[in-house]
Structure formats: C-alpha cells, structure tokens
Scaffold this motif. Sequence first.
Motif, PDB file in Angstrom:
ATOM      1  N   LYS A  70      31.920-115.456 -21.664  1.00 52.53           N
ATOM      2  CA  LYS A  70      31.483-116.622 -20.834  1.00 52.53           C
ATOM      3  C   LYS A  70      29.909-116.398 -20.221  1.00 52.53           C
ATOM      4  CE  LYS A  70      32.927-118.946 -16.702  1.00 52.53           C
ATOM      5  NZ  LYS A  70      33.989-118.787 -15.430  1.00 52.53           N
ATOM      6  N   ARG A  71      29.387-117.602 -19.967  1.00 54.45           N
ATOM      7  CA  ARG A  71      27.948-117.507 -19.296  1.00 54.45           C
ATOM      8  C   ARG A  71      28.149-118.775 -18.247  1.00 54.45           C
ATOM      9  NH1 ARG A  71      22.557-116.808 -20.153  1.00 54.45           N
ATOM     10  NH2 ARG A  71      23.043-114.678 -21.612  1.00 54.45           N
ATOM     11  N   ASP A  72      27.599-118.303 -17.057  1.00 51.45           N
ATOM     12  CA  ASP A  72      27.729-119.373 -15.995  1.00 51.45           C
ATOM     13  C   ASP A  72      26.105-119.905 -15.954  1.00 51.45           C
ATOM     14  OD1 ASP A  72      30.265-119.166 -15.008  1.00 51.45           O
ATOM     15  OD2 ASP A  72      30.007-117.323 -13.929  1.00 51.45           O
ATOM     16  N   ILE A  73      26.219-121.215 -15.786  1.00 54.79           N
ATOM     17  CA  ILE A  73      24.688-121.814 -15.628  1.00 54.79           C
ATOM     18  C   ILE A  73      24.829-122.332 -14.184  1.00 54.79           C
ATOM     19  CG2 ILE A  73      23.393-123.693 -16.597  1.00 54.79           C
ATOM     20  CD1 ILE A  73      25.061-123.709 -19.023  1.00 54.79           C
ATOM     21  N   PRO A  74      24.007-121.625 -13.320  1.00 56.12           N
ATOM     22  CA  PRO A  74      23.990-121.995 -11.882  1.00 56.12           C
ATOM     23  C   PRO A  74      22.813-123.399 -11.709  1.00 56.12           C
ATOM     24  CG  PRO A  74      22.266-120.244 -12.254  1.00 56.12           C
ATOM     25  CD  PRO A  74      23.420-120.408 -13.456  1.00 56.12           C
TER      26      PRO A  74
END
Length: 202
Positions: free
Chosen positions: A195-199
């Motif tokens: 998973k990669r969060d995109i702030p």
Amino acid sequence: MADGDAVGSLRMPPEDSFGLRVDGGVRGAVGRSPAALTIGNPKETLMSIRRTLAVLATAAALTLVAASPALAASPHFVSASASATGATLTVKFKEAGLGANQEIVYEAKATLNADYGCVNKGGNRPSDPKKTHIEQDVTETDTFSSGKNGQITASITLSAPTASEVLSCPPGQTATTFLVEWTNVSITDTTNNVKRDIPGTF
C-alpha cells in the motif's frame, strides 16, 4: 624351428595396442577373461560425455528460468500521485519488482466530502435551498499486467456521485454539485498486499 618353439617365441603386444580397456580402468594380465575387456573408442566416449553434460546444463537452465520470477519479485511502489478534475479523482502510480507477466489487482481509495444543492432556472440558489452533504469512502479496482520488465505504470479514476443521484429538487430546480473534496487517498496492490498513502486534499 619346431612348432612349440615358434609359439613360445611369440610375444603378446600390450593390450592397449588392440584398443582393449580393462573394466574399472585398471590394467590386468593379458590372460584376463575376455568378459572383463571391452573395445574402447575415445571419440565415442567423449561424445557421450558431452551429450550428458549438455542435458544437465539444459535442465539446470530451465530450473533457473522457472525460479527467476519468484526470486526477483520484491513488489514496491516507485511513485504515486493524485489529481482532481471536476467530480473525479485520478490516482496515478508506478510499481516495480513484480516479476514478469504477473496479473496484479489494484484498489484506489479516498474519502469524499461533497456538497449538493438545488438551483433555479436562472442558475441561482433559492432563498430556502434544498441541499445535502455527503462524506463517504469511494473505491475502485482494476487489474493490470506487469509485462516482461516486472513493472506497472497505470491510473485509476474515482468519481463522486452525481447531484441527481443524491438529491431530488422541486420542479423548476436542478440538482447541482457545489463542492467536491478528496482526502485519505491511497493505492493498494491487493495481490501482494503493498500500500502507498497519498497525503493531501484534492
């Protein structure tokens, strides 16, 4: 010369002169049983060894090729970004280390905050407008192939509900979207649980 003398004077040549090889590679007496001797052909022996080595090399190569995708696989996101246009959010990403020709399932997710209201035929909001606000998670999934290089570069688009889907206006008025914001954006490789969060707010 007597026959006995002639026989006794003959000397047997070395066994190698006849192309004989003693089983086990150890030379024995000339009088060894014929069953223990075989006709030796160095060229045929060399060719047989080469064929055996070629078969073993091929088998080893096939084993390495079959195992290489698993050994090379180390899934990770190289980049991920998001951009909003109107009522949609596009999540772009690149993932590497997937192994060749792998089918990967992705999930794009974000929290939607949206305001909807009714406007009259003049495009103005009535003095007592009918409106609504929603806050909900929106997700979309898609599947992509990694190809020969073990990488995927792609995008998934999220869409907010249309105004007419969430709001019913009185006659003469039209349901309209006033505000759309996206937060808590992320992209997930659900196949490999990466998973990669995109702030940010979009």
